[in-house]
Design an enzyme around this catalytic site. Structure first.
Site, PDB file in Angstrom:
ATOM      1  N   SER A  92       0.851  -1.185   0.000  1.00 46.43           N
ATOM      2  CA  SER A  92       0.000   0.000   0.000  1.00 46.43           C
ATOM      3  C   SER A  92       0.889   1.237   0.000  1.00 46.43           C
ATOM      4  CB  SER A  92      -0.913   0.006   1.225  1.00 46.43           C
ATOM      5  OG  SER A  92      -1.799   1.112   1.194  1.00 46.43           O
ATOM      6  N   HIS A  96       2.509  12.174  -0.536  1.00 42.86           N
ATOM      7  CA  HIS A  96       2.103  13.577  -0.468  1.00 42.86           C
ATOM      8  C   HIS A  96       3.302  14.447  -0.851  1.00 42.86           C
ATOM      9  CE1 HIS A  96      -1.828  13.008   1.438  1.00 42.86           C
ATOM     10  NE2 HIS A  96      -1.266  12.069   2.185  1.00 42.86           N
ATOM     11  N   HIS A 106      -2.118   7.256  -4.708  1.00 43.46           N
ATOM     12  CA  HIS A 106      -2.349   6.101  -3.846  1.00 43.46           C
ATOM     13  C   HIS A 106      -2.359   4.847  -4.704  1.00 43.46           C
ATOM     14  CE1 HIS A 106      -5.519   3.122  -2.645  1.00 43.46           C
ATOM     15  NE2 HIS A 106      -4.755   3.064  -1.575  1.00 43.46           N
ATOM     16  N   ASN A 108      -2.747   0.389  -4.046  1.00 40.06           N
ATOM     17  CA  ASN A 108      -2.799  -0.780  -3.183  1.00 40.06           C
ATOM     18  C   ASN A 108      -2.987  -2.004  -4.056  1.00 40.06           C
ATOM     19  OD1 ASN A 108      -4.772  -2.854  -1.665  1.00 40.06           O
ATOM     20  ND2 ASN A 108      -3.400  -1.876  -0.177  1.00 40.06           N
ATOM     21  N   ARG A 110      -3.268  -6.319  -3.361  1.00 39.40           N
ATOM     22  CA  ARG A 110      -3.390  -7.195  -2.202  1.00 39.40           C
ATOM     23  C   ARG A 110      -3.959  -8.562  -2.595  1.00 39.40           C
ATOM     24  NH1 ARG A 110      -6.989  -3.119  -2.254  1.00 39.40           N
ATOM     25  NH2 ARG A 110      -9.210  -3.642  -2.345  1.00 39.40           N
ATOM     26  N   HIS A 141      -4.828   8.273 -17.189  1.00 41.13           N
ATOM     27  CA  HIS A 141      -5.809   7.249 -17.524  1.00 41.13           C
ATOM     28  C   HIS A 141      -5.391   6.437 -18.745  1.00 41.13           C
ATOM     29  CE1 HIS A 141      -9.216   7.636 -14.727  1.00 41.13           C
ATOM     30  NE2 HIS A 141      -8.742   8.861 -14.538  1.00 41.13           N
ATOM     31  N   HIS A 171     -20.239  12.585   1.808  1.00 38.38           N
ATOM     32  CA  HIS A 171     -20.754  13.717   2.576  1.00 38.38           C
ATOM     33  C   HIS A 171     -20.384  15.059   1.932  1.00 38.38           C
ATOM     34  CE1 HIS A 171     -16.724  12.843   4.268  1.00 38.38           C
ATOM     35  NE2 HIS A 171     -16.645  14.137   4.475  1.00 38.38           N
TER      36      HIS A 171
END
Length: 299
Positions: A92, A96, A106, A108, A110, A141, A171
């Site tokens: 992972s 920054h 980012h 990851n 797994r 992309h 949110h």
């Protein structure tokens, strides 16, 4: 050809090594600090942190391989009631940068298996620019589509949509960034299928270093000022909100008694929140907000 969990684990340890070397070389200043850790219930990992470089302000490249009894929360998520042991391994990464014109990234990858015999792969890469640049978004992309197309013609469209849906700050009603690809619960039906899925996961993992070092080199010297730094702090705040409220990996790590420092390494060194912030009409900040939405076809 069958691949057991040790073969997969060995690939992930090598992947961590290769990515760390590429990031150090491109940054030119900072070096990774490594913490080896053990999990009381079984397994452990290698947490590598890089800080205060020429390009990277703070980043982590983590490897883990943990095992033991699956928690009730984990079993419930998998719609299982009977007890089972698990084995989970992967890499992972969150980086920054200092510059608000270099994106956060980012990745990851797994592998997870249960003592019942079930197993699956998951992972993905997503990019979070502080300012959305159409050319950079398109290039990013395109790299992911090329990687996906080598394995299945439907992968990119399917996993891009999944990324748009997953990396969504509900949110706030905005995406975390420009998405990428995300996949989970890719279950092999036989040994040949497992080999094919593993090859795809390897492809995604190996694509990380060329993609991010490209952005480090391309954008590291672009000029910026106080306005851009203030905006960067606000976008970092959104990154924190997603990781602490919505990210399943963070929740899984805490529920399985993972190493807290490693789980929360994705947090930026600094972030900010301004009450009811509204960007100036016509500004680059407003333009970026308009592009933080699902379903943009970058390629």
């Amino acid at each position: 050809m069958a691949f057991d969990k040790q073969t997969i684990t060995d690939f992930f340890t090598g992947l961590q090594d290769r990515i760390c070397r590429a990031l150090e070389e491109t940054d030119g200043k900072a070096r990774f600090h490594e913490d080896l850790w053990e999990r009381a219930e079984g397994g452990g990992g290698r947490t590598r942190i890089i800080q205060n470089g020429d390009v990277i302000e703070k980043g982590g490249v983590l490897f883990s391989a943990v095992h033991g009894p699956a928690s009730e929360a984990t079993l419930k998520q998998m719609n299982r009631s009977e007890p089972a042991d698990f084995y989970a391994t992967g890499v992972s990464i969150v980086i920054h940068p200092h510059s608000p014109l270099v994106p956060i990234i980012h990745m990851n990858v797994r592998y997870f298996e249960l003592s019942t015999g079930e197993c699956w792969f998951g992972g993905g890469i997503d990019l979070t620019p502080h300012y959305v640049d159409d050319e950079d978004a398109r290039w990013f992309h395109e790299q992911l589509k090329t990687a996906c197309d080598r394995h299945h013609p439907d992968y990119y469209a399917k996993f891009k949509t999944w990324a748009d849906d997953y990396f969504f700050i509900r949110h706030r009603a905005e995406t975390r960034g420009i998405g990428g690809v995300f996949f989970d619960y890719l279950r092999p039906i036989d040994d040949d299928h497992k080999a094919a899925l593993f090859a795809f996961v390897q492809e995604i993992g190996n694509s990380f270093a060329p993609i991010y070092t490209y952005f480090m080199q391309k954008n590291r010297d672009l000029p910026f000022g106080e306005t851009e730094k203030k905006w960067q702090m606000l976008r970092r705040g959104r990154y924190v909100e997603f990781n602490l409220v919505w990210d399943r990996g963070t929740k899984f790590g805490l529920e399985t008694n993972g190493r807290t420092e490693s789980i929360l390494m994705s947090m930026p060194p600094q972030a900010n929140w301004v009450y009811d912030y509204q960007p100036q009409p016509g500004s680059r900040e407003e333009e970026t907000l308009h592009k933080l939405k699902k379903g943009i076809n970058w390629v």
